[in-house]
Design a protein around this motif. Structure first.
Motif, mmCIF file in Angstrom:
data_model
loop_
_atom_site.group_PDB
_atom_site.id
_atom_site.type_symbol
_atom_site.label_atom_id
_atom_site.label_comp_id
_atom_site.label_asym_id
_atom_site.label_seq_id
_atom_site.Cartn_x
_atom_site.Cartn_y
_atom_site.Cartn_z
ATOM 1 N N VAL A 207 0.849 -1.204 0.000
ATOM 2 C CA VAL A 207 0.000 0.000 0.000
ATOM 3 C C VAL A 207 0.880 1.249 0.000
ATOM 4 O O VAL A 207 0.614 2.215 -0.722
ATOM 5 C CB VAL A 207 -0.971 0.000 1.203
ATOM 6 C CG1 VAL A 207 -1.630 1.365 1.385
ATOM 7 C CG2 VAL A 207 -2.042 -1.079 1.015
ATOM 8 N N LYS A 208 1.975 1.225 0.787
ATOM 9 C CA LYS A 208 2.890 2.380 0.807
ATOM 10 C C LYS A 208 3.493 2.605 -0.577
ATOM 11 O O LYS A 208 3.598 3.741 -1.052
ATOM 12 C CB LYS A 208 3.984 2.162 1.859
ATOM 13 C CG LYS A 208 3.456 2.389 3.274
ATOM 14 C CD LYS A 208 4.531 2.314 4.334
ATOM 15 C CE LYS A 208 3.913 2.660 5.688
ATOM 16 N NZ LYS A 208 4.663 2.124 6.821
ATOM 17 N N GLU A 209 3.861 1.491 -1.210
ATOM 18 C CA GLU A 209 4.453 1.567 -2.550
ATOM 19 C C GLU A 209 3.435 2.127 -3.561
ATOM 20 O O GLU A 209 3.745 3.041 -4.328
ATOM 21 C CB GLU A 209 4.860 0.137 -2.944
ATOM 22 C CG GLU A 209 5.707 -0.001 -4.178
ATOM 23 C CD GLU A 209 5.931 -1.491 -4.479
ATOM 24 O OE1 GLU A 209 5.636 -1.892 -5.617
ATOM 25 O OE2 GLU A 209 6.351 -2.234 -3.562
ATOM 26 N N ILE A 210 2.218 1.598 -3.537
ATOM 27 C CA ILE A 210 1.166 2.016 -4.478
ATOM 28 C C ILE A 210 0.831 3.494 -4.308
ATOM 29 O O ILE A 210 0.594 4.209 -5.279
ATOM 30 C CB ILE A 210 -0.099 1.141 -4.297
ATOM 31 C CG1 ILE A 210 0.169 -0.298 -4.777
ATOM 32 C CG2 ILE A 210 -1.305 1.737 -5.038
ATOM 33 C CD1 ILE A 210 -0.846 -1.322 -4.290
ATOM 34 N N THR A 211 0.819 3.952 -3.046
ATOM 35 C CA THR A 211 0.402 5.342 -2.774
ATOM 36 C C THR A 211 1.584 6.312 -2.711
ATOM 37 O O THR A 211 1.422 7.458 -2.286
ATOM 38 C CB THR A 211 -0.384 5.427 -1.452
ATOM 39 O OG1 THR A 211 0.456 4.957 -0.377
ATOM 40 C CG2 THR A 211 -1.654 4.594 -1.492
ATOM 41 N N GLY A 212 2.749 5.852 -3.125
ATOM 42 C CA GLY A 212 3.935 6.717 -3.090
ATOM 43 C C GLY A 212 4.279 7.171 -1.677
ATOM 44 O O GLY A 212 4.748 8.287 -1.463
ATOM 45 N N GLY A 213 4.020 6.303 -0.702
ATOM 46 C CA GLY A 213 4.359 6.605 0.697
ATOM 47 C C GLY A 213 3.306 7.405 1.443
ATOM 48 O O GLY A 213 3.408 7.595 2.651
ATOM 49 N N LYS A 214 2.289 7.878 0.730
ATOM 50 C CA LYS A 214 1.277 8.736 1.380
ATOM 51 C C LYS A 214 0.280 7.958 2.226
ATOM 52 O O LYS A 214 -0.263 8.464 3.201
ATOM 53 C CB LYS A 214 0.495 9.524 0.307
ATOM 54 C CG LYS A 214 1.316 10.643 -0.347
ATOM 55 C CD LYS A 214 0.427 11.783 -0.829
ATOM 56 C CE LYS A 214 -0.736 11.301 -1.677
ATOM 57 N NZ LYS A 214 -0.499 11.442 -3.132
ATOM 58 N N GLY A 215 -0.047 6.740 1.801
ATOM 59 C CA GLY A 215 -1.088 5.984 2.483
ATOM 60 C C GLY A 215 -2.455 6.268 1.879
ATOM 61 O O GLY A 215 -2.601 7.112 1.002
ATOM 62 N N CYS A 216 -3.462 5.547 2.351
ATOM 63 C CA CYS A 216 -4.798 5.707 1.768
ATOM 64 C C CYS A 216 -5.735 6.453 2.715
ATOM 65 O O CYS A 216 -5.478 6.551 3.916
ATOM 66 C CB CYS A 216 -5.373 4.350 1.364
ATOM 67 S SG CYS A 216 -5.273 3.106 2.623
ATOM 68 N N ALA A 217 -6.817 6.949 2.149
ATOM 69 C CA ALA A 217 -7.762 7.772 2.923
ATOM 70 C C ALA A 217 -8.595 6.930 3.877
ATOM 71 O O ALA A 217 -9.007 7.404 4.938
ATOM 72 C CB ALA A 217 -8.681 8.533 1.965
ATOM 73 N N ALA A 218 -8.860 5.669 3.494
ATOM 74 C CA ALA A 218 -9.749 4.838 4.311
ATOM 75 C C ALA A 218 -9.423 3.367 4.138
ATOM 76 O O ALA A 218 -8.938 2.948 3.080
ATOM 77 C CB ALA A 218 -11.206 5.097 3.923
#
Length: 334
Positions: A207-218
């Protein structure tokens, strides 16, 4: 109006146990009370809570029938006081607190939604439970809006496949987890943006990789237990974690300071025990916001397999084996 039979076939086990306790028995045909309709059932959806109830772990709420089943589709055969006669003969699907595994079932009129031509009765029966659940939890409790990235566990379950369908309609980027490469491929074929095999990959790192380290909203979670702390690591600052089941454990240890520092929200809900007024309010929202997509044929549930009512035991075996992709549905009547 055709005269209603005094008795009907239903799945109403008298003892808790394995799938073999699910045999069709005769039961009195129920009568609708005030604000209720009687539906001649064409199909009924099978859900994880049905399995828990069969095992003795999830008794129906007070006043609900002991007959299994939380969602159904069919035609209105009788109406109770306060319900207009023009409803008779209307095709509807409904969310109920019990009673769907039967030839006839009572539903509050506020929990019914019309079945448009774009849907078969089997598809309509597979909608209410997951649609109400995903809508209230992902869009209302987690405030997911267009442009958000969300993580949903159990990507090929009824809940997961409904979350994928709604994410595609409402502009969410959806990451799901599943237990095999085949299931990941199935989730992606249904429209998941990313699918993580949790058996061979660390979903937190992915998930960190997919979101460029930002993380997801929910995060929409039905696992609980040790997943909760890992889910929190997947969230962006101000992220929302919504629990809807505890298949992996009812207790979790979480880093409270992390929740404070990153302003995370932990919430959750169960649907079955909510009152009819709440369910009617959700049905009204769905009819305004989601149902136009159903009418247009843009939103359909993923159907895994159907079984006749008399083979409910096999339907439960299929669900417990965990191989299904989408919804398992019982067909009733002709």
């Amino acid at each position: 109006m055709t005269e209603l039979p005094a008795t009907m076939q239903a799945i109403d086990p008298e003892v808790a146990g394995g799938p073999e306790v699910l045999v069709a028995v005769g039961r009195p045909t129920p009568a609708p009370g005030e604000g209720e309709v009687l539906i001649r059932v064409a199909a009924a959806g099978v859900n994880r809570p049905d399995v828990l109830q069969r095992k003795g772990g999830y008794p129906p709420p007070p006043g609900a029938p002991s007959i299994l089943g939380l969602e159904l589709a069919g035609t209105i055969a009788a109406v109770g006081a306060g319900v207009g006669g023009e409803m008779l003969g209307q095709p509807v699907c409904a969310l109920v607190a019990g009673g769907a595994y039967a030839e006839y079932a009572v539903a509050p009129v506020g929990s019914c939604l019309p079945v448009p031509e774009a849907l078969s009765m089997i598809e309509a029966a597979a909608l209410p439970e997951t649609l109400f659940t995903v809508w209230t939890n992902l869009f209302e409790r987690a405030f997911a809006v267009e442009g958000d990235t969300v993580l949903v566990h159990g990507g090929t379950s009824g809940i997961g496949t409904m979350a994928i369908a709604l994410a595609n309609i409402f502009g969410l980027t959806i990451i799901v987890t599943a237990g095999s490469d085949e299931k990941c491929a199935a989730a992606k074929a249904l429209g998941a943006d990313h699918a993580i095999n949790y058996r061979s990959e660390d979903f937190v790192a992915r998930v960190k990789e997919i979101t460029g380290g930002k993380g997801c909203a929910a995060v929409l979670d039905m696992v609980g237990g040790e997943y909760v702390a890992r889910n929190l690591q997947c969230l962006a600052d101000d992220g929302r974690h919504v629990s809807i089941a505890v298949q992996g454990g009812a207790m979790a240890t979480i880093p409270v300071f992390e929740v404070m520092r990153r302003r995370l929200t932990l919430t959750g809900s169960t649907l079955r025990a909510r009152d009819n007024g709440f369910k009617a309010m959700v049905a009204d929202e769905l009819s305004r916001i989601v149902w136009p997509h159903v009418v247009a044929g843009r939103l359909k549930p993923a159907i895994d397999r159907t079984y006749p009512l008399a083979e409910a035991a096999d339907a439960h075996r299929r669900m417990e084996a965990g191989e299904h992709v989408g919804k398992i549905v019982l067909t009733v009547g002709d």
